[in-house]
Write an enzyme that holds these catalytic residues in place. Structure first.
Site, PDB file in Angstrom:
ATOM      1  N   ILE A  12      -4.010   4.527   0.855  1.00 48.03           N
ATOM      2  CA  ILE A  12      -4.476   4.845   2.210  1.00 48.03           C
ATOM      3  C   ILE A  12      -5.593   5.883   2.179  1.00 48.03           C
ATOM      4  CG2 ILE A  12      -3.786   5.744   4.472  1.00 48.03           C
ATOM      5  CD1 ILE A  12      -0.914   4.815   3.765  1.00 48.03           C
ATOM      6  N   PHE A  67       0.847  -1.193   0.000  1.00 49.65           N
ATOM      7  CA  PHE A  67       0.000   0.000   0.000  1.00 49.65           C
ATOM      8  C   PHE A  67       0.881   1.240   0.000  1.00 49.65           C
ATOM      9  CE2 PHE A  67       0.889  -1.169   4.336  1.00 49.65           C
ATOM     10  CZ  PHE A  67       1.182   0.027   4.970  1.00 49.65           C
ATOM     11  N   CYS A  68       0.285   2.365  -0.410  1.00 48.70           N
ATOM     12  CA  CYS A  68       0.979   3.666  -0.403  1.00 48.70           C
ATOM     13  C   CYS A  68      -0.076   4.742  -0.185  1.00 48.70           C
ATOM     14  CB  CYS A  68       1.767   3.874  -1.691  1.00 48.70           C
ATOM     15  SG  CYS A  68       0.763   3.776  -3.188  1.00 48.70           S
ATOM     16  N   THR A  69       0.287   5.998  -0.373  1.00 53.02           N
ATOM     17  CA  THR A  69      -0.626   7.093  -0.050  1.00 53.02           C
ATOM     18  C   THR A  69      -1.875   7.075  -0.920  1.00 53.02           C
ATOM     19  OG1 THR A  69       1.261   8.442   0.611  1.00 53.02           O
ATOM     20  CG2 THR A  69      -0.826   9.585   0.242  1.00 53.02           C
TER      21      THR A  69
END
Length: 333
Positions: free
Chosen positions: A222, A193-195
């Protein structure tokens, strides 16, 4: 691209007067240099501020403006002949802000919209399996899944999922070194996952090219998770760094409490702050930082902005006022 009204309906109930658009799309833009002036002109004419990155592989950026201005921009991306439908299906997220979180408008040309420097990572050819936020909790609860936070170390420290691994990277290009430390045989199932999702597009493509068979990533990142998953069900702890003057957001995309160090521009918790500096920068106390703090304090005392277009306008007003005072003094003499 999701309709503005559909996204806006999911925003917190007390939105600020400004709308923030985070958008990316891997798409063939060989004419990105020609697109730059048109995009910059469109945004500046509507006093939209923020940054867009254009590259032959696509577009990435976050901008903010009035709700009407951002809606116009999204409609232009969808319908203008200049884009010819190339941004259809772009990942777009909207949130609100009580003040403009950017100081000026920038459109930059770069070789990549997210820099990995790995030609084998090509999201147009292969990416991992997208996982909707509603299905994320059940996936990461599995014992056979290795959960990886693909963001930088300072973002991880501010907030992450409880059982996530921190690759301890200072930049995304170092993610390749972290992948080299993993064994596809020992880590057959990887979730990342990332921003906002864009890093995972490239990270998942890269890991597939290195022999990892099952690679999953959080669709929308996220930000989409915090927007759609109820806080009572959330497995994300802390706040999510967002690279603008809001600093961080939390559940419901509400602005968080994190502060931005005015020297190194990294986030910190309020209890860590030493004035406007993080502990490391406060300990170093370089002369340039102290002077910057002094100038910012003077600007605040005058009621002026210190950075960006507002600062330029304030400087012009101050210069004109000084000129008027000099002329008035000459006339009296």
């Amino acid at each position: 691209m999701t309709e503005p009204a559909e996204i806006a309906a999911k925003l917190p109930q007390s939105p600020g007067p400004y709308k923030v658009l985070a958008l990316y799309k891997f798409a063939a833009l060989p004419d990105c240099a020609a697109l730059k002036p048109e995009l910059a002109q469109f945004c500046c004419a509507r006093r939209i501020r923020g940054t867009f990155i254009l590259a032959p592989e696509g577009i990435n950026g976050t901008v903010a403006g009035t709700p009407a201005a951002i809606d116009e921009l999204m409609a232009w991306f969808r319908s203008a002949a200049l884009w010819a439908g190339r941004l259809d299906g772009a990942e777009a997220k909207l949130s609100s802000a009580t003040s403009l979180p950017f100081h000026r408008m920038k459109v930059r040309l770069k070789p990549e919209i997210v820099t990995l420097r790995a030609p084998e990572a090509n999201p147009a050819l292969a990416v991992g399996t997208y996982v909707e936020p509603a299905d994320w909790n059940s996936l990461i609860a599995r014992n056979d899944v290795t959960l990886i936070d693909t963001r930088n170390d300072y973002e991880f420290r501010l907030g992450s999922f409880g059982n996530a691994r921190d690759p301890a990277t200072h930049s995304f290009t170092q993610f390749k070194d972290y992948v080299a430390s993993l064994d596809p045989a020992r880590h057959p199932k990887v979730a990342m996952f990332c921003t906002g999702g864009i890093r995972c597009e490239k990270a998942s493509s890269y890991m597939l090219s290195k022999g990892f068979k099952e690679v999953f990533h959080l669709k929308g990142g996220i930000l989409k998770y915090l927007e759609t998953v109820p806080e009572a069900e959330s497995r994300f702890h802390g706040e999510c760094f967002v690279f603008d003057e809001r600093v961080a957001v939390t559940h419901g995309l509400r602005q968080g409490e994190a502060l931005l160090c005015r020297a190194c521009r990294k986030p910190m918790r309020p209890d860590e702050a030493v004035g406007n500096l993080c502990p490391a920068c406060a300990a170093a106390t370089p002369q340039g930082v102290l002077e910057r703090e002094r100038q910012m304090a003077l600007a605040r005392a005058r009621g002026d902005a210190h950075l960006g277009d507002d600062a330029a306008e304030a400087a012009a007003r101050n210069k004109a006022a000084k000129r008027e005072r000099r002329e008035a003094s000459r006339n009296k003499a």
